[in-house]
Design an enzyme around this catalytic site. Structure first.
Site, PDB file in Angstrom:
ATOM      1  N   SER A 141       0.878  -1.181   0.000  1.00 41.05           N
ATOM      2  CA  SER A 141       0.000   0.000   0.000  1.00 41.05           C
ATOM      3  C   SER A 141       0.910   1.225   0.000  1.00 41.05           C
ATOM      4  O   SER A 141       2.104   1.110   0.319  1.00 41.05           O
ATOM      5  CB  SER A 141      -0.845  -0.004   1.287  1.00 41.05           C
ATOM      6  N   TYR A 154      -2.097  -0.973  10.259  1.00 39.69           N
ATOM      7  CA  TYR A 154      -2.083  -1.147   8.797  1.00 39.69           C
ATOM      8  C   TYR A 154      -0.703  -0.764   8.254  1.00 39.69           C
ATOM      9  O   TYR A 154      -0.123  -1.480   7.436  1.00 39.69           O
ATOM     10  CB  TYR A 154      -3.187  -0.277   8.188  1.00 39.69           C
ATOM     11  N   LYS A 158       1.668  -3.526   6.441  1.00 34.83           N
ATOM     12  CA  LYS A 158       2.000  -3.348   5.022  1.00 34.83           C
ATOM     13  C   LYS A 158       3.484  -3.031   4.846  1.00 34.83           C
ATOM     14  O   LYS A 158       4.112  -3.487   3.887  1.00 34.83           O
ATOM     15  CB  LYS A 158       1.130  -2.239   4.410  1.00 34.83           C
TER      16      LYS A 158
END
Ligand SMILES: NC(=O)c1ccc[n+]([C@@H]2O[C@H](COP(=O)([O-])OP(=O)(O)OC[C@H]3O[C@@H](n4cnc5c(N)ncnc54)[C@H](O)[C@@H]3O)[C@@H](O)[C@H]2O)c1
Length: 254
Positions: A141, A154, A158
């Site tokens: 991401s 997150y 990632k």
């Protein structure tokens, strides 16, 4: 027919990017294992592939549970006898800052994105080593490349996938196994709608930070996945490719 005769496993295959990628891989000749813990949406993707004349099977599984990751790869072996491509798409978003995070929040986000990708890759490389070939694609991401407020776990999950991708490339290059990562910008999917519902301002401002001035489309990610999965990318391994409308190239002042 860039994937003619190949067998591809797509986790998160019942979701937007995973579903589109599974369909594209099948349209390009791959036999596809569509895996998701949402068996209903994944089955819909399987049905669409079959209706279009392709080959696909469902593997309903929760990638945050290690024995289930083994079952996904076994499903590919049972149905098609090999694994050429693993696309680790399954992931969950959580708009939450570190100081608000619970252990459950951390375990959920890390469990799906990082642990899930890690163990799916483990069982896939065991088979790919025997074959002497294979491709793993991880789903990063822009939040893997830069810090993003309110995306604590997150960002952690990632970001770790980028170096895991490099690790895989180094360790398994002698077996002709390639590993790359795609780092999408903000893509118009339900995941972003959910994030917008949690914090509309965050998503709106984020989109403005994309120099091309818009969200990406699902197809703009699956096309890159197809390229990386195919022999056209035969000398590309260990890289993380931003597909982000210029987001990671620099700052935009609007
Ligand atoms: N949409 C974006 O803007 C964007 C940007 C960058 C990265 N990504 C990443 O792309 C991937 C796909 O995102 P999307 O937008 O298609 O979202 P999505 O919610 O449509 O798809 C995610 C899929 O993962 C599945 N999933 C969730 N937990 C699971 C589990 N424990 N086991 C198995 N499957 C599970 C969901 O059921 C869903 O089908 C995610 O990894 C996401 O982090 C998305």
């Amino acid at each position: 027919m860039k994937l003619k005769g190949k067998v591809a496993v797509v986790t998160g295959g019942g979701g937007a990017i995973g579903g589109a990628s599974a369909e594209l891989f099948a349209a390009q000749g791959a036999k596809v294992v569509v895996s998701d813990f949402n068996g209903r949406t994944a089955q819909q993707v399987v049905d669409k592939i079959r209706q279009a004349g392709g080959e696909a099977v469902l593997a309903e599984a929760d990638v945050s549970k290690v024995p289930e990751t083994a079952k996904i790869i076994q499903a590919a072996m049972d149905a098609f006898g090999r694994v050429d491509v693993l696309f680790n798409v399954a992931g969950v978003e959580l708009v939450k800052s570190l100081h608000e995070h619970t252990e459950e929040d951390y375990d959920r986000v890390m469990g799906v994105s990082l642990k899930g990708s890690f163990f799916c890759a483990k069982y896939a490389v065991q088979q790919m080593m025997k074959q002497g070939s294979g491709v793993i694609i991880n789903m990063g991401s822009i939040a893997a490349l830069n810090g993003h407020a309110q995306l604590a776990s997150y960002c952690a999950a990632k970001g770790a996938l980028i170096n895991f991708t490099k690790y895989l490339a180094i360790e398994y290059a002698p077996y002709n196994i390639r590993s790359n990562c795609i780092c999408p910008g903000t893509i118009a999917t339900e995941m972003v709608k959910r994030a917008a519902a949690a914090n509309p301002d965050l998503v709106e401002k984020n989109v403005l930070q994309h120099p091309l001035g818009r969200m990406g489309e699902v197809r703009e990610i699956s096309d890159v996945a197809l390229f990386l999965a195919s022999d056209e990318a035969s000398f590309i391994t260990g890289v993380s490719i931003p597909v982000d409308g210029g987001y990671s190239a620099g700052k935009v002042y609007r």
